[in-house]
Design an enzyme around this catalytic site. Sequence first.
Site, PDB file in Angstrom:
ATOM      1  N   ASN A  12       0.845  -1.190   0.000  1.00 15.08           N
ATOM      2  CA  ASN A  12       0.000   0.000   0.000  1.00 15.08           C
ATOM      3  C   ASN A  12       0.892   1.255   0.000  1.00 15.08           C
ATOM      4  O   ASN A  12       1.537   1.580   0.997  1.00 15.08           O
ATOM      5  CB  ASN A  12      -0.896  -0.040   1.250  1.00 15.08           C
ATOM      6  CG  ASN A  12      -1.837   1.145   1.340  1.00 15.08           C
ATOM      7  OD1 ASN A  12      -1.475   2.272   0.999  1.00 15.08           O
ATOM      8  ND2 ASN A  12      -3.045   0.901   1.825  1.00 15.08           N
ATOM      9  N   ASN A  14       0.256   4.375   0.018  1.00 14.64           N
ATOM     10  CA  ASN A  14      -0.098   5.440   0.973  1.00 14.64           C
ATOM     11  C   ASN A  14       0.457   5.150   2.361  1.00 14.64           C
ATOM     12  O   ASN A  14       0.950   6.036   3.049  1.00 14.64           O
ATOM     13  CB  ASN A  14      -1.620   5.596   1.065  1.00 14.64           C
ATOM     14  CG  ASN A  14      -2.196   6.173  -0.194  1.00 14.64           C
ATOM     15  OD1 ASN A  14      -2.040   7.343  -0.478  1.00 14.64           O
ATOM     16  ND2 ASN A  14      -2.846   5.330  -0.980  1.00 14.64           N
ATOM     17  N   LYS A  15       0.365   3.883   2.756  1.00 11.96           N
ATOM     18  CA  LYS A  15       0.918   3.517   4.068  1.00 11.96           C
ATOM     19  C   LYS A  15       2.426   3.735   4.086  1.00 11.96           C
ATOM     20  O   LYS A  15       2.980   4.242   5.059  1.00 11.96           O
ATOM     21  CB  LYS A  15       0.624   2.040   4.379  1.00 11.96           C
ATOM     22  CG  LYS A  15      -0.817   1.744   4.746  1.00 11.96           C
ATOM     23  CD  LYS A  15      -0.950   0.286   5.173  1.00 11.96           C
ATOM     24  CE  LYS A  15      -2.376  -0.068   5.565  1.00 11.96           C
ATOM     25  NZ  LYS A  15      -2.517  -1.463   5.993  1.00 11.96           N
ATOM     26  N   ASP A  71      -1.953  -3.524  10.517  1.00 18.31           N
ATOM     27  CA  ASP A  71      -3.320  -3.791  10.118  1.00 18.31           C
ATOM     28  C   ASP A  71      -4.185  -2.738  10.797  1.00 18.31           C
ATOM     29  O   ASP A  71      -3.933  -2.347  11.943  1.00 18.31           O
ATOM     30  CB  ASP A  71      -3.772  -5.191  10.522  1.00 18.31           C
ATOM     31  CG  ASP A  71      -5.018  -5.596   9.738  1.00 18.31           C
ATOM     32  OD1 ASP A  71      -4.924  -5.713   8.504  1.00 18.31           O
ATOM     33  OD2 ASP A  71      -6.094  -5.750  10.352  1.00 18.31           O
ATOM     34  N   TYR A 153     -10.862   5.150   4.147  1.00 17.61           N
ATOM     35  CA  TYR A 153     -11.995   5.863   4.744  1.00 17.61           C
ATOM     36  C   TYR A 153     -11.650   7.312   5.125  1.00 17.61           C
ATOM     37  O   TYR A 153     -12.451   7.984   5.774  1.00 17.61           O
ATOM     38  CB  TYR A 153     -12.469   5.120   5.997  1.00 17.61           C
ATOM     39  CG  TYR A 153     -13.017   3.733   5.747  1.00 17.61           C
ATOM     40  CD1 TYR A 153     -14.376   3.534   5.499  1.00 17.61           C
ATOM     41  CD2 TYR A 153     -12.196   2.608   5.763  1.00 17.61           C
ATOM     42  CE1 TYR A 153     -14.897   2.254   5.281  1.00 17.61           C
ATOM     43  CE2 TYR A 153     -12.698   1.329   5.547  1.00 17.61           C
ATOM     44  CZ  TYR A 153     -14.045   1.163   5.302  1.00 17.61           C
ATOM     45  OH  TYR A 153     -14.556  -0.099   5.090  1.00 17.61           O
ATOM     46  N   HIS A 179      -3.664   7.248  13.975  1.00 16.73           N
ATOM     47  CA  HIS A 179      -3.530   5.899  14.512  1.00 16.73           C
ATOM     48  C   HIS A 179      -2.212   5.247  14.094  1.00 16.73           C
ATOM     49  O   HIS A 179      -1.498   4.687  14.897  1.00 16.73           O
ATOM     50  CB  HIS A 179      -4.730   5.069  14.016  1.00 16.73           C
ATOM     51  CG  HIS A 179      -5.032   5.272  12.550  1.00 16.73           C
ATOM     52  ND1 HIS A 179      -5.374   6.498  12.049  1.00 16.73           N
ATOM     53  CD2 HIS A 179      -4.963   4.447  11.491  1.00 16.73           C
ATOM     54  CE1 HIS A 179      -5.525   6.404  10.738  1.00 16.73           C
ATOM     55  NE2 HIS A 179      -5.276   5.167  10.377  1.00 16.73           N
ATOM     56  N   ARG A 180      -1.878   5.344  12.772  1.00 16.28           N
ATOM     57  CA  ARG A 180      -0.689   4.662  12.270  1.00 16.28           C
ATOM     58  C   ARG A 180       0.582   5.307  12.813  1.00 16.28           C
ATOM     59  O   ARG A 180       1.514   4.610  13.229  1.00 16.28           O
ATOM     60  CB  ARG A 180      -0.681   4.685  10.731  1.00 16.28           C
ATOM     61  CG  ARG A 180       0.479   3.895  10.127  1.00 16.28           C
ATOM     62  CD  ARG A 180       0.297   3.623   8.646  1.00 16.28           C
ATOM     63  NE  ARG A 180      -0.906   2.826   8.417  1.00 16.28           N
ATOM     64  CZ  ARG A 180      -2.075   3.336   8.012  1.00 16.28           C
ATOM     65  NH1 ARG A 180      -2.196   4.612   7.735  1.00 16.28           N
ATOM     66  NH2 ARG A 180      -3.123   2.561   7.872  1.00 16.28           N
TER      67      ARG A 180
END
Length: 192
Positions: A12, A14-15, A71, A153, A179-180
């Site tokens: 991913n 973006n991550k 996750d 989201y 959060h990440r």
Amino acid sequence: MTKIDLLFATSNKNKVLEIKKVLPKEFNIKSLDDIGLCEEIPENENTIEGNAIFKANYMYKKYNLNVFADDTGLEVDSLNGKPGVHSARYAGISKNSTDNINKLLKKLKNKKNRKARFKTVIALILNSKIYTFEGVVEGIITKKSKGENGFGYDPVFIPRGYTKTFGELSLEEKNSISHRSLAMNKLIDFIS
Ligand code: IMP
């Protein structure tokens, strides 16, 4: 300066972008794309933590490298914590974010309580030992998508204390509270 090499078990983009931005210089992160791997890692566990651990273990067993995996789930109070661990496939196996958002907004139509949170668990395997780090950001779900930034989201989530969605905030603003990055900062503190 001794470099710390870690494989980030994700494709991913973006991550990867988010994580690379919060990392100090001594960390050398490679994503699956960076090392030419394009495999989809199974995500069949019943919890966010279980999926993060599974993904890290899966890559560790295959490549024997120090590795971490994240996750994430969106837990919505008035949907009893759904979509939660099933956030990626909420609207079907195609994992389409627009479809996921549309399903979520439909389920929340007429709901007064729009409280939700993003929860990330990062599982790290370092020198064959496994460690987990959690990050949570509270907020609410909007009635409409807003903003082009971020992914998943982000366009329907307004973090607590803000008036804009993650989709409207810059990468730096999202990273300062997300959060990440909360989970990643715990990992960085642990390793440093
Ligand atoms: P996973 O961690 O890749 O399994 O993500 C689960 C679901 O949550 C996917 O639909 C992602 O697009 C979404 N998601 C993961 N992280 C974020 C985020 O930081 N913002 C918005 N959606 C996210």
